[in-house]
Scaffold this active site. Sequence first.
Site, PDB file in Angstrom:
ATOM      1  N   LYS A   1     -14.347   7.428 -15.461  1.00 48.31           N
ATOM      2  CA  LYS A   1     -13.190   7.847 -16.180  1.00 48.31           C
ATOM      3  C   LYS A   1     -13.801   8.582 -17.318  1.00 48.31           C
ATOM      4  O   LYS A   1     -13.141   9.615 -17.624  1.00 48.31           O
ATOM      5  CB  LYS A   1     -12.420   6.437 -16.495  1.00 48.31           C
ATOM      6  CG  LYS A   1     -11.459   5.995 -15.292  1.00 48.31           C
ATOM      7  CD  LYS A   1     -10.632   4.799 -15.890  1.00 48.31           C
ATOM      8  CE  LYS A   1      -9.780   4.485 -14.827  1.00 48.31           C
ATOM      9  NZ  LYS A   1      -8.659   5.631 -14.327  1.00 48.31           N
ATOM     10  N   GLY A   2     -14.669   8.056 -18.044  1.00 49.09           N
ATOM     11  CA  GLY A   2     -15.262   8.573 -19.237  1.00 49.09           C
ATOM     12  C   GLY A   2     -15.694   9.997 -18.875  1.00 49.09           C
ATOM     13  O   GLY A   2     -15.424  10.955 -19.563  1.00 49.09           O
TER      14      GLY A   2
ATOM     15  N   ASN B   1     -15.005  12.067 -16.214  1.00 48.31           N
ATOM     16  CA  ASN B   1     -13.794  12.830 -16.165  1.00 48.31           C
ATOM     17  C   ASN B   1     -13.351  13.429 -17.311  1.00 48.31           C
ATOM     18  O   ASN B   1     -13.065  14.669 -17.231  1.00 48.31           O
ATOM     19  CB  ASN B   1     -12.961  12.169 -15.198  1.00 48.31           C
ATOM     20  CG  ASN B   1     -13.392  11.758 -13.815  1.00 48.31           C
ATOM     21  OD1 ASN B   1     -14.382  12.293 -13.336  1.00 48.31           O
ATOM     22  ND2 ASN B   1     -12.617  10.662 -13.208  1.00 48.31           N
TER      23      ASN B   1
ATOM     24  N   ASN C   1      -0.920   3.592 -18.342  1.00 45.35           N
ATOM     25  CA  ASN C   1      -0.178   3.937 -17.182  1.00 45.35           C
ATOM     26  C   ASN C   1       0.695   3.012 -17.016  1.00 45.35           C
ATOM     27  O   ASN C   1       0.783   1.782 -17.749  1.00 45.35           O
ATOM     28  CB  ASN C   1      -0.695   4.262 -15.723  1.00 45.35           C
ATOM     29  CG  ASN C   1      -1.501   3.195 -15.099  1.00 45.35           C
ATOM     30  OD1 ASN C   1      -1.132   1.889 -15.427  1.00 45.35           O
ATOM     31  ND2 ASN C   1      -2.354   3.456 -14.194  1.00 45.35           N
TER      32      ASN C   1
ATOM     33  N   GLY D   1       3.316   8.661 -14.032  1.00 45.82           N
ATOM     34  CA  GLY D   1       3.395   9.234 -12.527  1.00 45.82           C
ATOM     35  C   GLY D   1       4.285  10.399 -12.568  1.00 45.82           C
ATOM     36  O   GLY D   1       4.640  11.316 -13.178  1.00 45.82           O
TER      37      GLY D   1
ATOM     38  N   GLY E   1       6.731  11.421 -15.412  1.00 43.21           N
ATOM     39  CA  GLY E   1       6.597  11.886 -16.590  1.00 43.21           C
ATOM     40  C   GLY E   1       5.568  11.291 -17.490  1.00 43.21           C
ATOM     41  O   GLY E   1       4.770  10.317 -17.098  1.00 43.21           O
TER      42      GLY E   1
ATOM     43  N   ASP F   1      -7.218  11.038 -15.836  1.00 46.48           N
ATOM     44  CA  ASP F   1      -8.421  11.449 -16.639  1.00 46.48           C
ATOM     45  C   ASP F   1      -8.144  12.962 -16.969  1.00 46.48           C
ATOM     46  O   ASP F   1      -8.535  13.234 -18.094  1.00 46.48           O
ATOM     47  CB  ASP F   1      -9.480  11.367 -15.801  1.00 46.48           C
ATOM     48  CG  ASP F   1      -9.795   9.959 -15.607  1.00 46.48           C
ATOM     49  OD1 ASP F   1      -9.411   8.985 -16.309  1.00 46.48           O
ATOM     50  OD2 ASP F   1     -10.542   9.364 -14.527  1.00 46.48           O
TER      51      ASP F   1
ATOM     52  N   SER G   1      -4.066  19.423 -11.484  1.00 39.05           N
ATOM     53  CA  SER G   1      -5.064  19.123 -10.845  1.00 39.05           C
ATOM     54  C   SER G   1      -4.814  18.286  -9.593  1.00 39.05           C
ATOM     55  O   SER G   1      -5.688  18.378  -8.776  1.00 39.05           O
ATOM     56  CB  SER G   1      -5.743  17.946 -11.716  1.00 39.05           C
ATOM     57  OG  SER G   1      -5.063  16.768 -11.873  1.00 39.05           O
TER      58      SER G   1
END
Length: 306
Positions: free
Chosen positions: A39-40, A42, A183, A221, A224, A251, A281
């Site tokens: 995560k970091g 990315n 999320n 997701g 939105g 990310d 992405s």
Amino acid sequence: MGIAVIGSNMVDLISYITRMPEEGETIEAPDFQMGCGGKGANQAIVSARLGSEVVMVTRVGDDLFAENTIRNFSENGIDTTHVLRTEGSSGVAPIFVDQQSHNSIIIVKGANNQLSAEDIESAAERIKGCKLIVLQLEVPLETVYAAVEFGEKHGIPVLLNPAPAAPDLVLDRVKTCEFIVPNETELSLLTGMPVDTQNDIRNASAVLLNVGIKNVIVTLGSRGVYWTNGETEEFFGPSLVQARDTTGAGDAFIGCFSHMWVKTGDIAKSLQTAGLYAGDSVTRLGTQTSYADALDFQSRYPEVEL
């Protein structure tokens, strides 16, 4: 220096599957990909590809993956002065992506577990020159708390992505964050509240605001993004694209938002651009391989100013 990312790096081991095997069953997967992730890392890669100056504070192992991870940071223009080596394994993330583009991920933290408050102090002079500190939860919580305290002490805004979800995260120790970006699953875990409807999300977000966090941004997701600071709130609709692989989309969102906010200071504009970038992405396979650079992204979205 624009952004300090204090956090994780992983090697992604991505299997594209027709279905998950049952216990004791072996099945064939049609495709496999290996790449740099975490995560970091990315989030740092996205910000750097879009034009931000980024310093990465992280730890790698002493295995075959470490050199590749450091080289990947360097090739993307990230300052690797504080990418430190640790005896043992680098972090790895086996990822399984099904035919509906849904993913399941296992993380082995490896060297990420050794990132410490002392490492932050060692990088203090570099971090002090940054306009934003970006954090996640793939490193020890005490290190995350130390980074939040560092930001408060030196007047540097902090963005916390509370992922992967950590039920033992103490909200009172991250209450000085400028941004928290969960999320919907992570929001529910942090607050103990349902997140099924817009009103549920609004109520759960209020819990984080009441702790003292200034801005709550919830990625939803296909529904939105929701943002509130207690006075203003807004739901941003999703980017309408044909998803091929959603791995790393969160990310992508955070890396783009961080870049845009440091550049413009405009939260709403940064959220809109980050939503487009994350949507872009998921139209390509892989994690960092799916992240566009500024030129590529603007060729598809010429109306966006990066």
